[in-house]
Design an enzyme around this catalytic site. Structure first.
Site, PDB file in Angstrom:
ATOM      1  CG  ASP A  55      -0.216  -0.107   2.538  1.00 33.92           C
ATOM      2  OD1 ASP A  55       1.010  -0.338   2.519  1.00 33.92           O
ATOM      3  OD2 ASP A  55      -0.868   0.038   3.584  1.00 33.92           O
ATOM      4  CG  HIS A 258      20.255   4.414 -19.231  1.00 35.73           C
ATOM      5  ND1 HIS A 258      19.251   4.155 -20.151  1.00 35.73           N
ATOM      6  CD2 HIS A 258      20.773   5.608 -19.589  1.00 35.73           C
ATOM      7  CE1 HIS A 258      19.190   5.151 -21.022  1.00 35.73           C
ATOM      8  NE2 HIS A 258      20.103   6.043 -20.695  1.00 35.73           N
ATOM      9  CG  ASP A 275      23.744  11.360 -16.997  1.00 37.08           C
ATOM     10  OD1 ASP A 275      23.098  12.395 -16.785  1.00 37.08           O
ATOM     11  OD2 ASP A 275      23.675  10.716 -18.067  1.00 37.08           O
ATOM     12  CG  ASP A 286      20.580  15.325 -18.745  1.00 31.83           C
ATOM     13  OD1 ASP A 286      21.332  14.718 -17.959  1.00 31.83           O
ATOM     14  OD2 ASP A 286      20.198  14.843 -19.826  1.00 31.83           O
ATOM     15  CG  HIS A 365      25.237   7.782 -26.021  1.00 29.92           C
ATOM     16  ND1 HIS A 365      25.468   9.127 -26.144  1.00 29.92           N
ATOM     17  CD2 HIS A 365      26.194   7.313 -25.164  1.00 29.92           C
ATOM     18  CE1 HIS A 365      26.491   9.476 -25.395  1.00 29.92           C
ATOM     19  NE2 HIS A 365      26.959   8.394 -24.793  1.00 29.92           N
ATOM     20  CG  HIS A 369      18.500  14.229 -24.693  1.00 32.63           C
ATOM     21  ND1 HIS A 369      17.945  15.062 -23.752  1.00 32.63           N
ATOM     22  CD2 HIS A 369      19.509  13.568 -24.059  1.00 32.63           C
ATOM     23  CE1 HIS A 369      18.581  14.904 -22.594  1.00 32.63           C
ATOM     24  NE2 HIS A 369      19.546  14.015 -22.753  1.00 32.63           N
ATOM     25  CG  HIS A 376      15.720  11.361 -22.886  1.00 36.18           C
ATOM     26  ND1 HIS A 376      15.928  10.000 -22.848  1.00 36.18           N
ATOM     27  CD2 HIS A 376      16.919  11.905 -22.555  1.00 36.18           C
ATOM     28  CE1 HIS A 376      17.175   9.735 -22.496  1.00 36.18           C
ATOM     29  NE2 HIS A 376      17.784  10.889 -22.311  1.00 36.18           N
ATOM     30  CD  GLU A 399      23.555  12.923 -23.334  1.00 40.12           C
ATOM     31  OE1 GLU A 399      23.998  12.144 -22.476  1.00 40.12           O
ATOM     32  OE2 GLU A 399      22.344  13.156 -23.476  1.00 40.12           O
ATOM     33  CE1 TYR A 403      29.766   6.241 -21.549  1.00 39.30           C
ATOM     34  CE2 TYR A 403      29.479   6.194 -23.940  1.00 39.30           C
ATOM     35  CZ  TYR A 403      29.236   6.788 -22.715  1.00 39.30           C
ATOM     36  OH  TYR A 403      28.469   7.921 -22.651  1.00 39.30           O
ATOM     37  NE  ARG A 421      26.308  10.138 -20.291  1.00 36.48           N
ATOM     38  CZ  ARG A 421      26.331   8.936 -19.712  1.00 36.48           C
ATOM     39  NH1 ARG A 421      27.016   7.942 -20.276  1.00 36.48           N
ATOM     40  NH2 ARG A 421      25.677   8.706 -18.584  1.00 36.48           N
ATOM     41  CD  GLU A 423      23.699  15.220 -20.465  1.00 41.36           C
ATOM     42  OE1 GLU A 423      22.600  15.195 -21.045  1.00 41.36           O
ATOM     43  OE2 GLU A 423      23.977  14.465 -19.501  1.00 41.36           O
TER      44      GLU A 423
END
Length: 463
Positions: A55, A258, A275, A286, A365, A369, A376, A399, A403, A421, A423
């Site tokens: 709940d 991710h 990130d 971001d 990638h 964006h 996004h 970004e 890798y 990365r 960004e």
């Protein structure tokens, strides 16, 4: 945003006012009404709470389109817009309920909805089915998000059936079902000065959070401990939510795009990729920042980081009105490919490797964006099959990354386990661009100096 719109932004004091989002929503509804055909109606739902376990509910966040048009964030609401001889905004929401509010929190209620949210009429949500049916009489076009087809098809089918049954009374049913996304998402792609003011604040807070992460990363600490410092700083600066699940990835974890477990111990010689972004009053920041846990880059880390930064800064420099969106990625792919060849990670001729997209093994990638209410954000990237050109009022992230996981057995081991990365959030302006996320150390020298002078676990040294 029209070319002649003056870029005058509200102050931090203004954007914190209680009715700021409501005033913005009024502007958005007015703009939407101007684009709708005569005899049309729009339906937008806020969404429902979702169970996390037993709940206990997940923290609720209203649908972005709903917030955009109402400035309101309660669950179980529906906004109806009707354009006939006049334009009318109607809100269906949860009624006041003393017992439920004792357990679950306060509700705005039907009585206060019109004066506070500045809608023309308000009803309890359980009156929606009957009331909407009446509002849809003699409407030609009904708009709702086709992405929410399952939500709307059952009530829409009932409304259409009931209205068609009244044809002998002179009542006509809608004959066109239209995708609202095509209209409202194009609107949301272009940020107004008021929205940009909010995004500036989301960016500023996001920068402060990343600086807190840099201050508290250390050998033997857990990734989630850095996450705690990062997100606490967001809240200290006025952001109550994160824009998305924070990524705090050390070492080889950074090669998982991710990665959100944030559960590993950090090592002295690892890089830490963070990130994360703050959400401020519905708008997202971001940022991705990559830095050495121990305050110093190894030679291999330095070379890859410098390459990614070169690509990132080159793409940022290109952002300006009239530049096709895909040119940013093409520039990044060119720089990364040539750099990987020089480092011996890729072998072959640059033109051939770029054409075959050989870089995708290490940079899989896109370069960025749209950014706005969603991290996004909405908006088409192509128009009639052609990449659209950047225009003032758009906000885009830049970004690039590299890798090289430990499983890359055909790559020199010195590169294994390095994920990088970088960004930033970039606003397209009339004359070029503005980097919203300024304030982070970015070059190798800047980062190493900053870490030595500000990281609470490193002894301060002369840079």
């Amino acid at each position: 945003m029209p070319a002649n719109t003056p870029l005058v932004y509200d102050t931090p004091h203004e954007i914190h006012k209680a009715d700021y989002l409501i005033e913005m929503a009024l502007e958005h509804r007015k703009r939407l009404f101007e684009q709708l055909p005569q005899n049309s109606a729009v339906l937008v739902a806020s969404g429902h709470e979702q169970i996390r376990n037993r709940d206990v509910e997940f923290p609720f966040r209203a649908d972005s389109d709903f917030q955009y048009l109402t400035g309101f964030g309660e669950p179980d609401c529906v906004l109806l817009l009707v354009k006939k001889e006049t334009a009318e905004s109607v809100l269906f929401l949860r009624p006041r309920d003393a017992e439920q509010e004792t357990w679950q929190g306060r509700r705005l209620g039907v009585e206060m909805a019109s004066p506070i949210l500045k809608v023309d009429a308000a009803y309890a949500i359980d009156e929606m089915q009957e009331a909407v049916g009446e509002y849809l009489q003699n409407i030609d076009s009904l708009y709702f998000s086709f992405a929410q087809m399952q939500t709307w098809m059952e009530p829409v089918a009932e409304w259409l059936t009931n209205l068609k049954a009244q044809v002998r009374k002179g009542v006509a049913a809608p004959t066109k079902l239209c995708d609202l996304d095509e209209v409202i998402h194009e609107m949301r792609l272009f940020k107004s000065p008021r929205e940009i003011a909010l995004m500036r604040e989301a960016a500023r807070i996001s920068v402060q959070g990343h600086l807190a992460a840099m201050r508290h990363a250390a050998d033997g600490r857990y990734e989630y401990q850095v996450q705690a410092e990062l997100e606490a700083e967001f809240m200290r600066h006025g952001a109550q939510k994160v824009a998305f699940n924070s990524i705090v990835a050390s070492g080889d974890n950074a090669c998982i795009l991710h990665y959100t477990e944030n559960s590993d111990l950090m090592g002295q010689h690892q890089l830490l990729l963070v990130d994360a972004g703050a959400e401020f009053r519905g708008y997202a920041g971001d940022i991705t920042n990559t830095f050495p846990v121990g305050g110093r880059f190894s030679e291999a880390q330095l070379q890859l980081y410098t390459l990614v930064l070169k690509a990132q800064q080159a793409a940022v420099a290109m952002v300006a009105p009239g530049v096709p969106y895909d040119r940013l990625h093409e520039k990044v792919a060119d720089i990364l490919t040539r750099g990987l060849i020089k480092l011996g990670i890729l072998q072959g001729k640059p033109a051939q490797l770029i054409k075959s997209q050989a870089y995708k093994r290490f940079f899989m990638h896109g370069t960025g964006h749209w950014l706005g209410m969603d991290v996004h954000d909405v908006g088409q990237y192509k128009i009639k099959g052609e990449w659209r050109e950047l225009q003032p009022g758009m906000v885009v992230t830049i970004e690039p990354g590299l890798y090289i996981p430990a499983e890359a057995e055909d790559v020199d081991p010195q590169w294994w386990g390095i994920g990088i990365r970088i960004e930033d959030d970039v606003l397209v302006t009339q004359s070029g661009h503005e980097v919203l996320t300024q304030g982070l150390p970015r070059s190798v020298k800047e980062i190493e100096t900053w870490m030595q002078e500000n990281n609470v676990y490193l002894q301060k040294t002369d840079s």
